[in-house]
Write an enzyme that holds these catalytic residues in place. Structure first.
Site, short mmCIF file in Angstrom:
data_model
loop_
_atom_site.label_atom_id
_atom_site.label_comp_id
_atom_site.label_asym_id
_atom_site.label_seq_id
_atom_site.Cartn_x
_atom_site.Cartn_y
_atom_site.Cartn_z
N ASN A 267 -1.89 7.97 16.88
CA ASN A 267 -1.36 7.18 16.00
C ASN A 267 -0.41 8.94 15.27
OD1 ASN A 267 0.34 7.36 13.41
ND2 ASN A 267 1.00 4.64 14.33
N ASN B 112 0.70 -0.59 -0.22
CA ASN B 112 0.24 0.02 0.18
C ASN B 112 1.35 1.11 -0.04
OD1 ASN B 112 -0.36 1.89 2.04
ND2 ASN B 112 0.31 -0.24 3.29
N ALA B 113 0.26 2.44 -0.64
CA ALA B 113 0.85 3.90 -0.56
C ALA B 113 0.25 4.68 -0.84
CB ALA B 113 2.26 3.93 -1.62
N ILE B 114 -0.78 4.59 0.58
CA ILE B 114 -1.85 5.75 0.95
C ILE B 114 -1.32 6.87 0.60
CG2 ILE B 114 -3.75 5.69 2.01
CD1 ILE B 114 -3.78 3.04 1.46
N GLY B 115 -0.11 7.14 1.65
CA GLY B 115 0.09 8.21 1.40
C GLY B 115 -0.60 8.98 2.67
N LEU B 116 -0.76 8.79 4.31
CA LEU B 116 -0.45 8.60 4.61
C LEU B 116 -2.50 9.53 4.94
CD1 LEU B 116 2.36 9.48 6.89
CD2 LEU B 116 0.46 7.81 7.24
N CYS C 3 7.12 5.56 8.47
CA CYS C 3 6.06 5.26 7.77
C CYS C 3 6.71 5.13 5.63
CB CYS C 3 4.36 6.41 7.36
SG CYS C 3 3.80 5.57 6.12
C1 FMN Z 1 -3.63 -0.09 3.83
C2 FMN Z 1 -2.88 0.13 4.92
C3 FMN Z 1 -2.59 1.29 5.70
C4 FMN Z 1 -1.25 1.80 6.48
N1 FMN Z 1 -1.36 2.87 7.38
C5 FMN Z 1 -0.82 3.39 8.35
C6 FMN Z 1 -0.44 4.60 9.04
O1 FMN Z 1 -0.84 5.72 9.27
N2 FMN Z 1 0.12 4.48 9.93
C7 FMN Z 1 0.68 3.45 10.93
O2 FMN Z 1 1.69 4.02 11.21
N3 FMN Z 1 0.76 1.84 10.14
C8 FMN Z 1 0.39 2.02 9.02
N4 FMN Z 1 0.04 1.08 8.16
C9 FMN Z 1 1.42 0.01 8.86
C10 FMN Z 1 -0.02 -1.14 9.54
O3 FMN Z 1 -0.66 -0.57 11.13
C11 FMN Z 1 1.01 -2.29 10.46
O4 FMN Z 1 2.31 -2.31 10.81
C12 FMN Z 1 1.20 -3.26 9.26
O5 FMN Z 1 0.04 -2.92 7.83
C13 FMN Z 1 1.37 -5.14 9.26
O6 FMN Z 1 0.77 -5.04 9.58
P1 FMN Z 1 0.14 -5.99 9.38
O7 FMN Z 1 0.84 -7.03 8.40
O8 FMN Z 1 -0.90 -7.23 10.28
O9 FMN Z 1 -0.87 -5.58 8.33
C14 FMN Z 1 -0.66 0.82 6.95
C15 FMN Z 1 -0.43 -0.54 6.78
C16 FMN Z 1 -2.21 -0.66 5.38
C17 FMN Z 1 -2.25 -1.82 4.89
#
Ligand code: FMN
Ligand code: FAD
Ligand code: FAD
Ligand code: FMN
Ligand code: FES
Ligand code: FES
Lengths: 304, 251, 304, 251
Positions: free
Chosen positions: A100, A70-74, A131
């Site tokens: 967060n 993913n690259a949502i871009g916060l 991120c």
């Molecule tokens: C679509 C998406 C968006 C994410 N957005 C953030 C974010 O805004 N801030 C953050 O600290 N981590 C973000 N993460 C990372 C997750 O919190 C997590 O650390 C990571 O997905 C690994 O866990 P998982 O394998 O259970 O998904 C995002 C992950 C995904 C898949």
């Protein structure tokens, strides 16, 4: 037998170690159609920044073998809307909220923390220094152990609530920065955020993701995440919140054995938005079967 | 919104490489509206990892139907589902077509598998005058299953009008102008773009069902942005769409 | 149309870019039951060390979602048996041999290189500075950019044949060490070796792998490997041999687009020992369909 | 050694949670020997990633049979294979049991699913005196499919002798001593260890089929070491085994 599932992270007591990961549950509204947020250990809200962020253009996500990029871009609503529109809902559904924060400068981290500190609903802060999808932001910080130390120090000074630092796995030795977090008064580390990855369209030769690279999450990264948790656990005495690829209770048990005090579930929420409650049930049953009266005994119980 | 493990009743190949899967799912059957979609977990294992979004093609009693082609691993596995298997459905998702309102003539414009949501819509449009325009590259891409009053267009001229479906629509403009019309459309982006231009030019109401890669399907991943007239904000295809008024989004 | 599949790595010309990865084909004997080694671009032999190594006790491997962990521990027959028993077979089946060397000291790298340099069958050396499963060996080197530079320099001085340095992905910026490799006269870099990972048995609480951690390979790591290749390609002008999770020709095309001159296949050999030839066929067809007359045009053809 | 996409003929549950899959695979059927195994790729997709090793349970004309229980994802998927499906078989692998040689009495010792290779062996032992000893925790673990002249042992005494199968064997020592005997065994490691001790003590030839996690199954990954009398070297279960003379390996 009644099992005590509660765990402590600094002075934050959670009824159970299941935490919904930042960016994978928005601000709780939508997922509450599927799960009871008051029963989950805690929810970490989507990374919030001072100003709203539009995020990256599509395509933002792509599936990979047993994972996704993913690259949502916060993309986020910004501090003001968060306070006015999102916190009230979370208070109402009685959920334990960890906020967060993502920022481009140390000052912005501090400013966000201060602005949110007075809100009772927020029980702790998770500082995203990792991120991989924002150019000016997280990744540079995340790779620089000194910067992680300075951020921890300043945010620590700005709040009495638990401060959790979320680390990037894109470094050789994650335990070094965990040491720094501990030294500077951080209460816990979250490990891991996503791994940097990419994918190409073989016809157009363009990256499948607009941002070129994205963050890899899901079951594919579980072995890597477990190794990072273990590394920290064997080298630093600090509570660890394990994250990466957890889909069921048995994955969660692995993370606790490897050293996690609590753990977060991310990608699985997209597939099974009730996974958190199912994991709680599974943990309870596992404890009963193996005669564990206090789940927290599992933490770092590895036999090596 | 519910998550339901639905028993598969049957999977039939209704057209070359086009499958129709019937699943028994009373709760979704009773709630879902045309243009809404289901997010389907195809196996109980962690691969393929993500759910796959599919429009509801039709509803009949307790059964819902999906129409799809074999595209990748997920749809391949789906096409092999037989009685005794199940599909895990998360639904109903998104906003469907707006059927209500003041118009006499409903025109359906579909390209290729964009036909999927329209058998159900056709049923629900009961009472309206319906015209259906279906396009494809060749005769083989033209799927007419469950539709009424059909005109077809193929790029190679192998069936119906030679050209694209929006050109065919243009040819029918005088006839269309006679009634208060609403267009319901679904298909590839180039078709939707041409259609949007045509509709704005001729001041015809038009709703389009859009597509985008999705992780969750219900608004928590932010994975499915769509550009809008507003510069500083995206809408989400899964939650704010997938059906939009063509004037509101940049396709 | 006839497609030119050949590629060059330094002064090494390969008939096609498909290389069988070190440690995943032994010394060629067993896999030659399933595939024609004379048609494969090249084969990299199992990491060889001065003395034979017994390797780690079982359990050495464990499956993970779309991947596997291994901690073989560089089990190998040692230099002498390699020269006397393994090289003759590879010469006989007419295969292009790249010899992979693992060592614990710079001197040992040099000694092995010199001992093998005279053997015509060996067309190039791949220096493994990245194996995560040996305590005294690779990983420490791999994490230290200076050490990588010194090894490159010394091995370069010991042979006129192409020198390829195989890099660990367990670092934040892989391109830095690729720069050093180039500076010190290395001909190419191989990226990536496996990622450090682990898994626990939730009943015994022991690591599933005797060595505690292992190296993660297979489709799960493909996005990470592609991102590393892209990173090197955008920052350093050096031929890259891409490795990580390739199972079919389309994966291979992705790696070439991302910057690889050639690529290696590892884990897939265990599942489909004829995968190499199938990939060659697939590449040929892809080139025909997309009117590419010289496959090497694909290298670093990303549209970013 | 070949790789063959074999059509599944049927999958039957022959015992609680014990399945027998029949696949048509002439080339393997004609080459394979008892105790050798096949490495099976269960789906055409990359998950589950690795092949799964299974002994050949029986051969009949062009068909080969596998006996297995549902253990994890791979065996779950395998148990659902029906006519029309295929399994991708890499075989024959490893060294099977050595049947040839100078002995009169063949004794089979199996624990639980260790029974899998013995229906085929029993057929091939044609002419020898055969005795079969089968053990399990409870009656339900005792699989006797395709075997002859059977004595059973269960730990809870729910079927046959109460105790483990090696104890049962010991009780039969006087009878065993009467002939030149060779033991063929397969089962859990504790059973094999006890059996090894018994056989060495009483100077009885004994071959044991061992198990180990495997990636390739044919000697290229070095994933399946087994300790031997020689200190500085491992043997490989897949290539040097899976059947070993119990004196040669440390189980
Ligand atoms: C679509 C998406 C968006 C994410 N957005 C953030 C974010 O805004 N801030 C953050 O600290 N981590 C973000 N993460 C990372 C997750 O919190 C997590 O650390 C990571 O997905 C690994 O866990 P998982 O394998 O259970 O998904 C995002 C992950 C995904 C898949
Ligand atoms: C709202 C909506 C309704 C749909 N309705 C239908 C329908 O009724 N019939 C039908 O055949 N198809 C429909 N699709 C498309 C369908 O979801 C894809 O064909 C399907 O996901 C392919 O899965 P696969 O595993 O076979 O293909 P693969 O290529 O192996 O995997 C598909 C992956 O690509 C992603 N992806 C990338 N771009 C897109 C995109 N534009 N649309 C969807 N997924 C994308 C998916 O998220 C998924 O992870 C719909 C899509 C959406 C968004
Ligand atoms: C030579 C040999 C012959 C076998 N014959 C049979 C048979 O006839 N019938 C039968 O039911 N089972 C047999 N097995 C065991 C069988 O291979 C496993 O039960 C099967 O791999 C389980 O797969 P799964 O996906 O269901 O389980 P999962 O637990 O999901 O996955 C199994 C994974 O664990 C690994 N693994 C770890 N330890 C072992 C071990 N000791 N043995 C095998 N795999 C292990 C495998 O490599 C595989 O990657 C045999 C094993 C070997 C080595
Ligand atoms: C079982 C196994 C053993 C390996 N042994 C070696 C080795 O001896 N030397 C080496 O440089 N790489 C070794 N590797 C790493 C591979 O060469 C390759 O870099 C890695 O597996 C990633 O590619 P893949 O995903 O295609 O397997 C080994 C990999 C596996 C799976
Ligand atoms: S698909 Fe997750 S927000 Fe739309
Ligand atoms: S399983 Fe690969 S060497 Fe034995």
């Amino acid at each position: 037998m009644s099992v005590d599932l509660s765990v402590n992270i600094g002075n934050l007591k959670l009824q159970n170690p299941v935490i919904l990961a930042s960016g994978t549950v928005g601000y709780g509204n939508e997922i509450s159609n599927f799960t009871d947020l008051s029963k989950i250990g805690a929810i970490v809200t989507k990374s919030i920044s001072l100003k709203p962020r539009k995020g990256n253009p599509p395509q933002r996500i792509v599936e990979t073998p047993s994972g996704m990029l993913n690259a949502i871009g916060l993309a986020n609503v910004g501090l003001e809307v968060f306070i006015n529109e999102k916190i009230p809902f979370l208070r109402e559904v009685n959920s334990t909220v960890i906020c967060n924060i993502a920022a481009s400068t140390i000052e912005e981290y501090v400013e966000c923390t201060k602005a949110l500190n007075d809100h009772d609903t927020i029980k702790a802060f998770e500082i995203n220094v990792s991120c991989p999808n924002v150019k000016e932001g997280g990744l540079t910080f995340g790779n620089d152990t000194n910067a992680v130390g300075r951020i921890t120090e300043k945010v620590r000074a700005a709040t009495g609530k638990p401060v959790i630092i979320k680390r990037t796995p894109n470094v050789a030795t994650i335990s070094e920065s965990a040491k720094v977090v501990k030294q500077e008064g951080g209460d816990a580390v979250s490990a891991i955020n996503t791994l940097v990855g990419t994918a190409f369209n073989i016809r157009t030769r363009k990256p499948k993701i607009f941002n070129v690279t994205g963050g890899l999450s899901g079951p594919a990264i579980k072995p890597v995440a477990l190794a990072k948790v273990l590394e920290i656990s064997r080298n630093v005495e600090i509570p660890i919140i394990g994250i990466g690829g957890i889909v069921d209770w048995s994955d969660a048990v692995e993370f606790m054995i490897a050293g996690s005090t609590a753990f977060q579930i991310g990608t699985i929420n997209f597939i099974n938005p009730n996974a958190g409650l199912e994991i709680i049930e599974g943990l309870e049953k596992y404890c009963e079967e193996t005669s564990i009266s206090k789940l927290s005994e599992l933490t770092a119980s590895y036999q090596i | 919104m519910v998550i339901s493990k639905a028993p598969v009743v049957s999977t039939r190949e209704i057209h070359e490489n086009i499958f129709l899967l019937e699943a028994r799912c009373p709760v979704v059957a009773s709630q879902i509206k045309p243009g809404q979609f289901c997010n389907i977990k195809i196996t109980e294992f962690s691969s393929p990892l993500l759910r796959r979004p599919f429009s509801v093609c039709d509803v009949n009693g307790n059964s819902i139907y999906f129409m799809f082609n074999i595209f990748g691993e997920g749809t391949k596995l789906l096409s092999r589902k037989r009685e005794g298997d199940t599909v895990n459905i998360l639904a109903p998702l998104g906003n469907g077509f707006t059927i209500e309102g003041d118009y006499e003539h409903a025109i359906i414009v579909a390209g290729g598998l964009g036909a999927a949501p329209f058998p159900f819509l056709t049923k629900k449009l009961d009472g309206k005058k319906i015209s259906t325009f279906i396009g494809g590259r060749t005769a083989n891409d033209v799927i007419t299953y469950g539709m009424e009053n059909i005109q077809t267009a193929t790029e190679d001229g192998s069936l119906g009008f030679k050209g694209n479906v929006v050109q065919l629509l243009k040819n029918n403009l005088p006839e269309i102008k006679k009634h208060k019309t609403r267009i319901f459309s679904c298909g590839p982006n180039p078709m939707l773009r041409a259609l949007k231009e045509f509709c704005i030019e001729n001041e015809i109401e038009c709703q389009a069902s859009t597509e985008c890669a999705m992780a969750c399907g219900f608004g928590i991943c932010q994975g499915c942005p769509i550009e809008t007239a507003e510069k500083d904000k995206y809408l989400l295809v899964c939650k704010d769409g997938p059906v939009f008024d063509v004037r509101d989004v940049i396709i």
